[in-house]
Design an enzyme around this catalytic site. Structure first.
Site, mmCIF file in Angstrom:
data_model
loop_
_atom_site.group_PDB
_atom_site.id
_atom_site.type_symbol
_atom_site.label_atom_id
_atom_site.label_comp_id
_atom_site.label_asym_id
_atom_site.label_seq_id
_atom_site.Cartn_x
_atom_site.Cartn_y
_atom_site.Cartn_z
ATOM 1 N N ARG A 44 -7.253 19.149 17.147
ATOM 2 C CA ARG A 44 -5.950 19.234 16.474
ATOM 3 C C ARG A 44 -4.823 18.670 17.348
ATOM 4 O O ARG A 44 -3.733 18.396 16.865
ATOM 5 C CB ARG A 44 -5.659 20.686 16.057
ATOM 6 C CG ARG A 44 -4.434 20.837 15.179
ATOM 7 C CD ARG A 44 -4.400 22.080 14.291
ATOM 8 N NE ARG A 44 -5.130 23.226 14.800
ATOM 9 C CZ ARG A 44 -4.703 24.056 15.751
ATOM 10 N NH1 ARG A 44 -3.520 23.883 16.303
ATOM 11 N NH2 ARG A 44 -5.462 25.070 16.132
ATOM 12 N N TYR A 95 11.547 8.810 -3.485
ATOM 13 C CA TYR A 95 10.186 9.131 -3.885
ATOM 14 C C TYR A 95 10.154 10.574 -4.422
ATOM 15 O O TYR A 95 10.717 11.479 -3.799
ATOM 16 C CB TYR A 95 9.276 8.981 -2.661
ATOM 17 C CG TYR A 95 7.875 9.389 -2.927
ATOM 18 C CD1 TYR A 95 7.070 8.641 -3.783
ATOM 19 C CD2 TYR A 95 7.342 10.538 -2.355
ATOM 20 C CE1 TYR A 95 5.769 9.032 -4.044
ATOM 21 C CE2 TYR A 95 6.047 10.929 -2.608
ATOM 22 C CZ TYR A 95 5.266 10.168 -3.454
ATOM 23 O OH TYR A 95 3.994 10.552 -3.727
ATOM 24 N N ASP A 166 12.684 6.225 5.440
ATOM 25 C CA ASP A 166 11.328 6.070 4.918
ATOM 26 C C ASP A 166 11.111 4.576 4.704
ATOM 27 O O ASP A 166 11.705 3.971 3.817
ATOM 28 C CB ASP A 166 11.187 6.856 3.606
ATOM 29 C CG ASP A 166 9.787 6.783 3.017
ATOM 30 O OD1 ASP A 166 9.084 5.783 3.252
ATOM 31 O OD2 ASP A 166 9.403 7.718 2.290
ATOM 32 N N LYS A 191 -0.027 3.594 1.557
ATOM 33 C CA LYS A 191 0.411 2.446 0.769
ATOM 34 C C LYS A 191 0.065 1.131 1.484
ATOM 35 O O LYS A 191 -1.069 0.918 1.825
ATOM 36 C CB LYS A 191 1.902 2.588 0.454
ATOM 37 C CG LYS A 191 2.307 4.000 -0.031
ATOM 38 C CD LYS A 191 1.723 4.365 -1.368
ATOM 39 C CE LYS A 191 1.852 5.849 -1.713
ATOM 40 N NZ LYS A 191 3.199 6.409 -1.638
HETATM 41 C C1 LIG Z 1 3.755 7.670 -1.472
HETATM 42 C C2 LIG Z 1 5.063 7.814 -0.784
HETATM 43 C C3 LIG Z 1 5.317 8.925 0.020
HETATM 44 C C4 LIG Z 1 4.339 10.068 0.166
HETATM 45 O O1 LIG Z 1 3.195 9.687 0.864
HETATM 46 P P1 LIG Z 1 1.738 10.349 0.656
HETATM 47 O O2 LIG Z 1 0.909 9.559 1.594
HETATM 48 O O3 LIG Z 1 1.395 10.183 -0.785
HETATM 49 O O4 LIG Z 1 1.846 11.784 1.015
HETATM 50 C C5 LIG Z 1 6.541 8.978 0.671
HETATM 51 N N1 LIG Z 1 7.462 8.002 0.539
HETATM 52 C C6 LIG Z 1 7.244 6.913 -0.242
HETATM 53 C C7 LIG Z 1 8.297 5.876 -0.354
HETATM 54 C C8 LIG Z 1 6.032 6.780 -0.921
HETATM 55 O O5 LIG Z 1 5.835 5.721 -1.697
#
Ligand SMILES: *Cc1c(COP(=O)(O)O)cnc(C)c1O
Length: 353
Positions: A44, A95, A166, A191
């Site tokens: 961890r 998001y 983000d 993504k």
């Molecule tokens: C998908 C997404 C998230 C969340 O990520 P996960 O890997 O699904 O937990 C956060 N910010 C953006 C812009 C996203 O497209």
């Protein structure tokens, strides 16, 4: 070698030393525990497969990277840095998972939430008065509004707020928020970074060591650790990010060109970079649902950044902002041939009753 281009860094960082019998790639380390007395101790706290991924993404973003179990786990770890009752400023077009988490924390009294319109920089900065954190994505999801990161960051810093970006949509190959003054970058590695729609993983990149240490502590305490297998796959995907992004963007630009005067579309939105295009279909939800139900190549699915092209009507999610048009369909452009993608989409648009 800090002069290297990001395309080179993505391929060369995070590898074992160039020595006889070393593998070129850090293998998948399946280990819950390590022989005592070293750096790792327990699964961890650390894993060499995470570390390889973190070396590459950290080098690309220009900070120290901490990998986590998902993008939302990364969001959660960062929001944990806000002291109880602290004010968080965030765009209303974010998001949905981020908005849900912010609202959940606000409902529990853990933060005070101020939602803003990211396109009004003065209003965003004014909202940062007394705030602990300014959080935003750029381009925003799914409206694709683009923020002036440097201006928002210096405005927020003047109010003493921490700035978090983000960077999932832009990726470090198109936008480097830390270089524009931001304190922390968050990624959903699910993504474009991993790029193959086959894993869930996230990361935070910190500009300074103190924040990095706090985030490592959040990961160890909260336990939202990535698996070694996911980290290996995510790094394998990251190696080819530059070529995937170049191709998908070229296709996105071609699609925007061919779709821009389609009579069935009210709007085509594209910020000029990234693999995401949003279109607004005339006829609202019904017409947009007819589109997403009648293509052959475009897959009706949420998420984005994969090699396969997907699309969805965002307002099918109850949590999506009601300022997003009901007929808005978000396209995630993949690596199929642009002609095939355009033909499939245009045929489906033409066929809407
Ligand atoms: C998908 C997404 C998230 C969340 O990520 P996960 O890997 O699904 O937990 C956060 N910010 C953006 C812009 C996203 O497209």
């Amino acid at each position: 070698m800090s002069h290297l281009h990001p395309e080179t860094v993505a391929v060369t960082a995070g590898r074992p030393a160039h020595e006889s019998d070393q593998p070129l790639n850090v293998p998948i380390h399946l280990a819950s525990t390590y022989v005592a007395g070293g750096e790792l101790e327990y699964g961890r706290y650390g894993n060499p497969s995470w570390a390889a991924f973190e070396d590459v993404l950290g080098a690309l973003e220009g900070g120290r990277c901490i990998s986590l179990a998902s993008g939302i786990a990364a969001t959660s770890a960062v929001l944990d840095l806000v002291a109880p009752g602290g004010i968080v400023v965030a765009p209303r077009h974010s998001y949905t998972g981020t908005i849900l988490q912010l609202e959940d924390r606000a409902a529990a009294g853990r933060v005070v939430l101020r939602l803003v319109d990211l396109t009004d920089a003065d209003a965003v900065i004014a909202a940062c008065e007394g705030a602990a954190m300014l959080w935003f994505e750029s381009p925003t999801n799914p409206a694709l509004e683009v923020a002036d990161i440097a201006a928002l960051t210096s405005g927020a810093h003047a109010h003493g707020a921490l700035v978090v970006v983000d960077n999932t949509f832009a990726t470090p190959l198109r936008q480097k928020p830390l270089a524009q003054g931001a304190d922390l970058v968050v990624h959903s590695a699910t993504k474009a970074i991993s790029g193959h729609s086959d894993l869930i993983m996230g990361a935070v990149i910190a500009a300074d060591a103190a924040h990095a240490e706090q985030l490592v502590a959040r990961r160890s305490l909260g336990g939202a650790v990535p698996s070694a297998f996911e980290a290996f796959l995510a790094l394998r995907g990251l190696r080819t990010l530059a070529v995937r992004l170049d191709r998908a963007e070229a296709t996105a630009r071609e699609l925007v060109k061919r779709l821009s005067d389609h009579p069935r579309l009210e709007q085509v939105r594209y910020p000029g970079f990234s693999t995401v295009v949003s279109i607004v279909v005339r006829g609202g939800a019904e017409a947009a649902d007819a589109l997403t139900g009648s293509t052959k190549l475009w897959i009706h699915a949420t998420s984005l950044g994969g090699v396969e092209s997907t699309f969805e009507r965002r307002r099918r999610w109850a949590a999506e902002a009601d300022t997003i048009p009901a007929g808005l369909v978000r396209l995630s452009v993949g690596l199929e041939h642009a002609d095939d993608l355009a033909d499939d989409l245009i045929r489906a648009l033409d066929a809407i009753g």
